[in-house]
Design an enzyme around this catalytic site. Structure first.
Site, mmCIF file in Angstrom:
data_model
loop_
_atom_site.group_PDB
_atom_site.id
_atom_site.type_symbol
_atom_site.label_atom_id
_atom_site.label_comp_id
_atom_site.label_asym_id
_atom_site.label_seq_id
_atom_site.Cartn_x
_atom_site.Cartn_y
_atom_site.Cartn_z
ATOM 1 N N LYS A 271 33.093 30.780 44.726
ATOM 2 C CA LYS A 271 31.662 30.556 44.478
ATOM 3 C C LYS A 271 31.361 29.059 44.483
ATOM 4 O O LYS A 271 32.213 28.261 44.085
ATOM 5 C CB LYS A 271 31.291 31.068 43.075
ATOM 6 C CG LYS A 271 31.213 32.563 42.935
ATOM 7 C CD LYS A 271 30.770 32.908 41.509
ATOM 8 C CE LYS A 271 30.783 34.411 41.285
ATOM 9 N NZ LYS A 271 29.813 35.144 42.122
ATOM 10 N N ARG A 346 33.295 45.688 41.325
ATOM 11 C CA ARG A 346 33.379 47.100 41.751
ATOM 12 C C ARG A 346 34.825 47.552 41.891
ATOM 13 O O ARG A 346 35.137 48.727 41.751
ATOM 14 C CB ARG A 346 32.582 47.295 43.052
ATOM 15 C CG ARG A 346 33.120 46.530 44.221
ATOM 16 C CD ARG A 346 32.104 46.411 45.347
ATOM 17 N NE ARG A 346 31.062 45.423 45.056
ATOM 18 C CZ ARG A 346 30.037 45.157 45.849
ATOM 19 N NH1 ARG A 346 29.893 45.820 46.980
ATOM 20 N NH2 ARG A 346 29.137 44.245 45.507
#
Ligand code: BES
Ligand code: MN
Ligand code: ZN
Length: 510
Positions: A271, A346
């Site tokens: 990120k 997830r």
């Protein structure tokens, strides 16, 4: 903080600050009445005060036992909700601190809402607004003042007022616990430190907990959790919380699953720092909400059997980290092609959701800071909720929305049409972990759906879990979002079962 319920005449309450919430409709009448109780300062104040939303006025009464009066405008009665009351009372926190009020009393304003609800909302609003995360403040001077006693004054229904205030205190303290966990510095928030915090809560409040080490996680083939953990020097953890009272109303358990990514760098799909990685210690906010909900379950002694599942790891790049292109075999045997290591939430939730199948649950709710797309879609006010489409889908969403409205942790449904599911199909594996730039929150939901075989709601809290700018009862940082939502949802589940018609009386301010 001690709670106290007062029923005696308002002018007999001794308090450092007596907070008087006023609605526009009855503000003038009440102020006129209070001149007799508190003296002439009120007469002058009445001219400037209309009860308009956001208005505040601090007064020094010449009569009565309160040292100070704080008039607070709550706007129109017809607009009142539990959340408007929470937000409204929040401004009093600054006054309480500024004057160093050890004893604070709030007068219940009469309105069409239930007395218990008003009392709960006032208590929550004030306690949440008084929250400060001071763990890392070296200077005592920076630690803000906190009152010792909180009184609630009511003209009628003292029992309802007491019950409401007590519930409000439990809820607020649970939310503050969640905030503390979120605000903890990443260098002291490893998966096992988080697990030990949960263990301490379990011991303190009396719920059960089981914590799996890496060996057990390997033995159970939690491929998603292990893959995300590969880049980290810290081993993963899997927590199983349990609240199982003898008198549980539900035959099948409710299961709460919380995303426990203690820090999300993105992994090799790193990120950027600013406004992205810089607040990724919040990526275990779902886990924090679940842990905090268990203390409330226990303190409220709710007659429900509830299981909490928390997969915990950080997500970091390293020579050993999982890479884009990896195909991972998950706990339920499905394979996932990793196309972005930053879609790690997830991966770990999928294993926890598969594990939940063995409980034959009544309902599973997972709560997770899952997608940046959720922030784009709904901002930091509202969480996105998604559910599998069976006959009761609408009912579940409506119930959770109602819990959201009452708790102030607002949620809104997103569609789960099968077409979205096509976006996470892989050419080399059963699924891929990214669905492309469109509808990112929903495709993440669709991904998770593959690991469920029971009624399920997914709550994406990426936006509301963290705020950079303080607002009403939320200081900047972790908000504890989801905690009051889950607690309220579970309390509603109990009430549904009781289905006792509630007696509605109205409290009125003297
Ligand atoms: N933890 C982030 C989501 C997030 C974003 C939380 C902003 C809080 C605030 C999550 O793990 C993530 O990185 N999601 C990716 C998924 C994408 C690569 C498919 C995202 O949303 O960018
Ligand atoms: Mn990520
Ligand atoms: Zn994440």
């Amino acid at each position: 903080m001690k709670l106290k319920i007062h029923v005696n005449a308002l002018q007999t309450i001794s308090s450092d600050v007596l907070i008087l919430p006023l609605f526009e409709e009855d503000s003038a009448d009440k102020l006129a009445k209070w001149v007799k109780k508190f003296g002439q300062t009120l007469e002058a104040a009445a001219k400037d005060f209309s009860g308009q939303k956001g208005q505040t006025q601090l007064l020094y009464p010449t009569e009565g036992r309160a040292k100070r009066l704080l008039l607070m405008g709550f706007g129109k009665t017809s607009d009142a909700t539990m959340e408007s009351i929470r937000q409204g009372i929040a401004a009093s926190a600054a006054v309480v601190r500024n004057v160093g009020a050890a004893k604070v009393t709030m007068a219940l304003p009469g309105c069409f809402l239930e007395t218990a609800d008003v009392s709960q909302a006032l208590t929550e609003g004030l306690l949440l607004a008084l929250y400060q995360f001071d763990r890392y403040k070296t200077s005592k001077k920076e630690v803000l003042f906190a009152p010792k006693q909180l009184g609630i004054w009511t003209k009628s229904q003292p029992n309802a007022a007491k019950k409401g205030a007590e519930a409000g205190k439990v809820v607020a303290e649970a939310v503050c616990r969640a905030r503390d966990l979120v605000n903890l510095s990443p260098n002291e928030k490893t998966p096992h430190i988080l697990a030990n915090e949960a263990r301490e809560d379990a011991q303190k409040w009396g719920f059960n907990i089981e914590i799996w080490e890496k060996k057990r996680i390997e033995a159970e083939k939690f491929g998603g959790l292990l893959a995300v953990n590969l880049g980290s020097p810290e081993p993963p953890a899997f927590m199983i919380l349990e609240w199982k009272p003898e008198k549980a109303l539900n035959e099948k358990p409710l299961v709460l699953v919380g995303k426990g990514v203690v820090y999300d760098t993105g992994g090799l799909s790193l990120k950027p720092t600013k406004d992205s990685m810089d607040h990724m210690k919040c990526d275990m906010s779902g886990a924090a909400a679940v842990i905090a909900t268990f203390q409330a379950l226990s303190r409220m002694d709710l007659p429900l059997q509830v299981i909490g599942l928390i997969p915990a790891t950080d997500n970091r790049p390293s020579g050993n980290a999982y890479v884009p292109g990896d195909v991972i075999r998950m706990h339920n045997g499905m394979t996932v092609e990793v196309l972005n290591t930053d879609a790690e939430g997830r991966m770990i939730l999928a294993d926890a959701l598969s594990w939940a199948q063995q409980y034959d649950p009544e309902l599973v709710i997972d709560i997770a800071t899952l997608t940046g797309a959720q922030v784009v879609a709904l901002g930091n006010f509202v969480a996105g909720i998604m559910t599998n489409e069976d006959a009761k889908a609408q009912e579940r969403l409506t119930l959770l929305q109602e819990a959201g409205m009452r708790s102030g942790d607002w949620v809104h449904p997103l569609p789960m049409f099968p077409a979205f599911g096509d976006l996470v199909k892989s050419t080399v594996a059963d699924l891929k972990n990214v669905g492309g730039p469109a509808a990112g929150t929903i495709t993440a939901g669709k991904f998770l759906e593959h690991f469920t075989n029971y009624p399920w709601v997914h709550v994406d809290i990426a936006g509301p879990a963290w705020i950079a700018t303080p607002r009403h009862y939320q200081p900047a940082g972790g908000t504890g979002f989801g905690t009051k939502l889950l607690i309220e949802f579970l309390r509603m589940r109990v009430q549904q079962a009781d289905a006792k018609p509630e007696i509605s009386e109205q409290a009125e301010l003297a």
